[in-house]
Motif scaffolding. Structure first.
Motif, PDB file in Angstrom:
ATOM      1  N   ASP A 160       0.828  -1.218   0.000  1.00 11.77           N
ATOM      2  CA  ASP A 160       0.000   0.000   0.000  1.00 11.77           C
ATOM      3  C   ASP A 160       0.858   1.262   0.000  1.00 11.77           C
ATOM      4  N   SER A 161       1.920   1.248   0.800  1.00 14.51           N
ATOM      5  CA  SER A 161       2.707   2.483   0.932  1.00 14.51           C
ATOM      6  C   SER A 161       3.432   2.836  -0.372  1.00 14.51           C
ATOM      7  N   PHE A 162       3.706   1.840  -1.195  1.00 11.92           N
ATOM      8  CA  PHE A 162       4.411   2.120  -2.458  1.00 11.92           C
ATOM      9  C   PHE A 162       3.483   2.078  -3.673  1.00 11.92           C
ATOM     10  N   GLU A 163       2.182   2.079  -3.414  1.00  9.76           N
ATOM     11  CA  GLU A 163       1.231   1.888  -4.497  1.00  9.76           C
ATOM     12  C   GLU A 163       1.428   2.916  -5.616  1.00  9.76           C
ATOM     13  N   HIS A 164       1.725   4.160  -5.238  1.00 14.08           N
ATOM     14  CA  HIS A 164       1.822   5.208  -6.266  1.00 14.08           C
ATOM     15  C   HIS A 164       3.251   5.512  -6.669  1.00 14.08           C
ATOM     16  N   SER A 165       4.186   4.716  -6.228  1.00 12.11           N
ATOM     17  CA  SER A 165       5.599   4.964  -6.571  1.00 12.11           C
ATOM     18  C   SER A 165       5.894   4.492  -7.986  1.00 12.11           C
ATOM     19  N   GLU A 166       6.887   5.150  -8.587  1.00 16.81           N
ATOM     20  CA  GLU A 166       7.298   4.781  -9.936  1.00 16.81           C
ATOM     21  C   GLU A 166       8.325   3.649  -9.861  1.00 16.81           C
TER      22      GLU A 166
END
Lengths: 228, 242, 469
Positions: free
Chosen positions: B64-70
């Motif tokens: 969840d914490s890296f869901e929007h990371s590239e």
């Protein structure tokens, strides 16, 4: 004791289906195979690998070669063997060159299958012999291996019980790798009761990983490759 | 590229400066760096102990914490390997999270792997004078298969003499909870590894997994043979400053 | 979370205190491993061979019912007898009956892990038979009354002097401890036994389904003796040990010999299709194949652990395992040691109480999986066994509590931050020169042999949010 059907059915149920009625197929993965380019190379590499395992060997081109070779290996030993007439035990029929060579040398051969009435007595003879002599059906260059099929006129103990084992093999019977040998064996249909693949002398490293030769089987192994 | 750092639980608590150095190096290489909140641990400690349910919830938090990371980069081959190797197992019965797990797998890298294989920057212009040896941590090498990426970076450090570590492929005996669950076997293993480090003649031990380094250096210190130990990131950080 | 059974702890202590054992284990495994590297490198693409091996084994196991049926049919057609044993007790009863029916007194055996698995020798001896292990290593541990410490080199833990001491009462005179003397003694001693043996019991490396053959690999030649000389041959096999036809033997024998000892082929590879033909001069007249299940069918039905049945018992995983390297085989307490032993023992024995420690005899470094010639993911299976044990409620309460706590903190990062800050303040009684050494268990399990860095005053997450508000 468990009933076969019950046993098999239980496995089928563990596998979640009925037992197939025909041999199931699968796609075998290919492996790179060791290949040599010509028979000469094959014979010489077979011999190298056999010797690397601790065996002795020679390629012979004539009867004279063979006689000389056998005399060189066993001539002095023979003189010292106490039970000379029964020192050499052999198949009923060896490759022609071998038969002629022993005749020329006037070294008597005990024919294993005819030497005694019972199996136990034959084993005793083989165990007392100094040298067992056989042919081979195939050889494998890559691993320095002899492949010997059982047969009523042969006997399996000859290559096992005497302290020395000598084999004659025609160069044309050598193959590059195990795969080729198995393909040929597969084509035999019902296999002989024993196919023995022998790669060098009996060895063990069971005591402190220290290699030791001849704990149970032959201590010295010899091969004569007949250039045909 | 926008790079999200995965600090990893061990480095977060015990080696924060090293993670900060990783951020600086990546910025130096022209990347935009962020650290998503909520991230804590890959879950390996529970997973390897057989507590899959506990591991799954920790893994879910990380996903969840890296869901929007590239791109996600971490200073540990072991933690990244956990994601790559075992998240599919953890979420095999949850299609929605399995998909998210696979996205994370696609975009996550161990630091040296990212720098050498993705950024294609084998030479960071660092220099550091030392005779060093390198321990190839098991999970980075065998599971994540990062290959020679760490060595490539080290070979470009000016002044660094690399000597081989005998029996380098042997595990150091850390193994996460293994080190406290089987302490005596673990100690025997790290004792042998430490001896190999001493035998190498190096005065600096390098690696890319803080767990293994903490284990080996902790043992060396206990037997009063302290060999300086650094994560490759720490070495590069110091080497680039000079 | 350190509570293990004291007897296991004791075994580990004993192993770690045994300098010869540890030296011998290191020496043997290093040698075998290096030989393997050489033998596999020369084959060309070793990965392709592994792949091929995995494909064959997976196929056979997935069709085990078919191939077993075919094998049984072929053997019976050729006049052999097949016996199916669900349990070790069944297998022992079957062998006992064959021995009794033949009025046999002299049983000679070549190496069989199945016979170790079912503890056969003792039962036969109770019936009044003399049972002799003829593999040199097996013979040594038989006299010593010990289980094998390595699957390929069973007496690896014995010094040559210990071997000489074991042989002396049998020899009736002093033996020097050099290898040639010891092997010569065994050759002479064993010769009589071979010639007198009325039943031969062998293991089975592979059985060939479409020909009804069994394949046996030895280096000493004892396997040939045992399968050639006695009138009756009994072969024990684990039910998964099949190949479809001769063709597959190419891949399997190459994988086995090269992985086990680094040989291209073992000294003797016998492909036997007993009993002997009526007109042949030697070979067994009577042949019995005993096929053992012993919960292998349970493993077969379990998708997760089914790959464990692919094992060909080469021992390559032993030779790369850093745990085995330190403690040798006996510390495991099981017949099968090493990584594969830690996987299959709990599955075969189905007893977490006795064997639950085995899946933890691994740092999960993955060296075993990398070495396995048929690509069994051993370290994965070890983790999954731990998970099974946890699910079945056999792990300590305190351990369960620890991971519940772990889960709470590591799914609440903000709380974790505060906990770390608190920890960094509370740790001071344990800190010396910036390092932690000492403390209560389980921390002490670490600090007994290592120091630990202290918890940073500010965690990275804290630090970062302060730097980037």
């Amino acid at each position: 004791m468990t009933n076969t059907n019950e046993f098999i059915n239980q496995l089928a149920s563990k596998l979640g289906r009925a037992t197939p009625t025909e041999t199931p197929n699968y796609v075998a993965s290919n492996v790179p195979q060791y290949r040599l380019s010509n028979p000469k190379e094959r014979a010489s590499i077979f011999l190298d690998n056999w010797q690397a395992l601790g065996g002795k060997g020679a390629i012979v081109e004539s009867l004279e070669d063979t006689v000389q070779c056998l005399r060189g290996w066993f001539g002095d030993l023979l003189a010292a063997w106490p039970n000379k007439p029964q020192a050499i035990i052999a198949w009923d029929l060896l490759p022609t060159v071998a038969e002629y060579a022993f005749k020329a040398l006037e070294w008597p051969l005990v024919r294993y299958t005819q030497a005694a009435q019972t199996a136990v007595d034959r084993y005793s003879l083989a165990a007392l012999a100094e040298l067992g002599v056989t042919g081979a059906d195939r050889g494998i260059a890559l691993s320095g291996t002899l492949v010997i099929n059982s047969h009523p006129q042969r006997g399996r103990a000859i290559s096992l019980l005497p302290p020395r084992h000598l084999t004659f093999i025609e160069a044309s019977k050598l193959r590059d790798n195990l795969f080729e040998v198995l393909e040929e064996l597969a084509s035999l249909g019902i296999p002989p009761s024993a196919i023995e693949m022998i790669s060098g002398p009996s060895r063990t490293s069971d005591i402190e990983m220290d290699l030791s030769i001849g704990v149970h089987g032959p201590i010295e192994v010899y091969v004569v490759v007949i250039d045909d | 590229m926008k790079v999200s750092l995965f600090a990893t639980c061990l480095a977060n608590a015990l080696y924060p400066e090293m993670v900060l150095t990783m951020a600086k190096i990546l910025k130096h290489l022209g990347q935009t760096v962020d650290v998503p909140e909520g991230q804590a641990c890959c879950g390996q400690i529970a997973f390897n102990s057989g507590y899959f349910d506990d591991a799954r919830e920790v893994a879910r938090t990380l996903i969840d914490s890296f869901e929007h990371s590239e791109v996600v980069v971490g200073p540990s081959g072991s933690c990244i390997a956990m994601i790559h190797e075992y998240y599919p197992t953890l979420f095999e019965n949850e299609p929605a999270y399995l998909e998210k797990a696979n996205e994370l797998i696609q975009k996550s890298y161990e630091f040296t792997q990212f720098v050498v294989d993705v950024l294609k920057k084998p030479d960071l212009g660092a220099s550091y004078s030392a005779k060093a040896t390198y321990h190839p941590s098991c999970h980075a090498t065998r599971l994540l298969k990062i290959g020679d990426a760490p060595l490539t970076l080290l070979q470009h450090v000016k002044g660094l003499e690399l000597v081989p570590l005998p029996e380098a492929q042997l595990c150091c005996g850390f193994g996460g909870t293994f080190s406290v669950k089987m302490p005596k076997i673990s100690e025997a293993m790290v004792a042998e590894k430490a001896q190999h480090v001493l035998d190498s003649g190096a005065d600096l031990l390098l690696g890319m997994d803080m767990g293994c380094l903490m284990n080996i250096s902790g043992y060396l210190e206990k037997i009063h043979k302290p060999v300086k130990t650094m994560h490759i990131i720490q070495l590069l950080g110091e080497g680039m400053r000079s | 979370m350190t509570m293990y059974n004291p007897t296991i702890d004791q075994r580990v202590d004993e192993a770690l205190a045994n300098d010869f054992l540890r030296l011998a284990t290191r020496r043997a495994t290093d040698r075998l491993r290096n030989n393997k590297y050489k033998a596999t490198a020369e084959l060309g693409d070793w990965e392709k061979w592994r792949q091929a091996g995995e494909t064959i084994r997976t196929h056979v196991v997935a069709n085990l019912d078919f191939y077993l049926q075919q094998l049984i049919g072929q053997i019976e057609k050729q006049g052999g007898h097949v016996h199916l044993a669900k349990t070790p007790a069944d297998a022992i009863a079957i062998v006992r009956k064959i021995v009794a029916d033949n009025n046999s007194k002299n049983v000679i055996k070549s190496k069989s892990m199945i016979s170790e698995e079912i503890h056969l020798n003792h039962a036969l001896e109770e019936d009044g038979s003399t049972v002799i292990e003829t593999d040199l290593g097996e013979y040594i541990i038989q006299i010593a009354g010990e289980p094998p410490s390595h699957i390929i080199v069973p007496a690896m833990h014995k010094t040559r002097q210990q071997v000489a001491d074991l042989f002396e009462p049998i020899a009736g005179h002093v033996l020097s401890s050099d290898t040639p003397t010891l092997t010569r003694f065994v050759r002479l001693q064993m010769r009589e036994r071979f010639l007198q043996g009325d039943i031969g019991i062998t293991g089975c490396n592979f059985a060939v389904a479409n020909t009804g053959s069994i394949v046996m690999v030895t280096n000493e030649g004892n396997g040939r003796m045992v399968s050639t000389l006695p009138r009756v041959q009994i072969t024990l096999m684990g039910m998964e040990r099949i190949v479809p036809s001769f063709r597959e033997l190419d891949v399997m024998l190459n994988l086995l010999a090269r992985s086990a000892t680094g040989q291209r082929l073992s000294s003797y590879t016998s492909i036997l299709t007993p009993p002997k033909r009526a007109s042949e001069a030697d070979g067994p007249e009577e042949f019995h194949l005993v096929i053992l299940d012993h919960n292998r069918s349970e493993i077969l039905g379990d998708q997760t652990f089914r790959p464990a049945l692919n094992c060909i018992r080469c021992g390559a995983c032993f030779n790369v395992c850093p745990v085995y390297r330190q403690i040798g085989g006996h510390a495991y307490g099981s017949v099968y040691a090493g990584p594969i032993g830690s996987v299959i023992t709990p599955l075969l024995e189905k007893d977490w109480k006795t064997w639950g420690h085995l899946p933890y005899f691994s740092s999960l470094c993955g060296a075993c999986s990398e070495a396995c010639p048929v690509r069994i993911p051993l370290h994965d299976l070890l983790v999954k066994l731990r998970a099974r044990k946890t699910l079945s409620g056999h792990t300590p309460q305190i351990e369960q509590q620890i991971f519940k706590t772990y889960r709470y903190f590591f799914t609440h990062e903000k709380i974790l931050r505060r906990a770390l800050r608190l920890g960094s303040r509370l740790q001071w009684p344990l800190v010396r020169n910036g390092r932690i050494s000492g403390g209560p268990p389980p921390l002490s399990n670490w600090t007994k042999s290592r120091t630990l860095p202290k918890v940073a005053t500010k965690s990275f997450m804290q630090m970062w949010s302060e730097l980037n508000p």
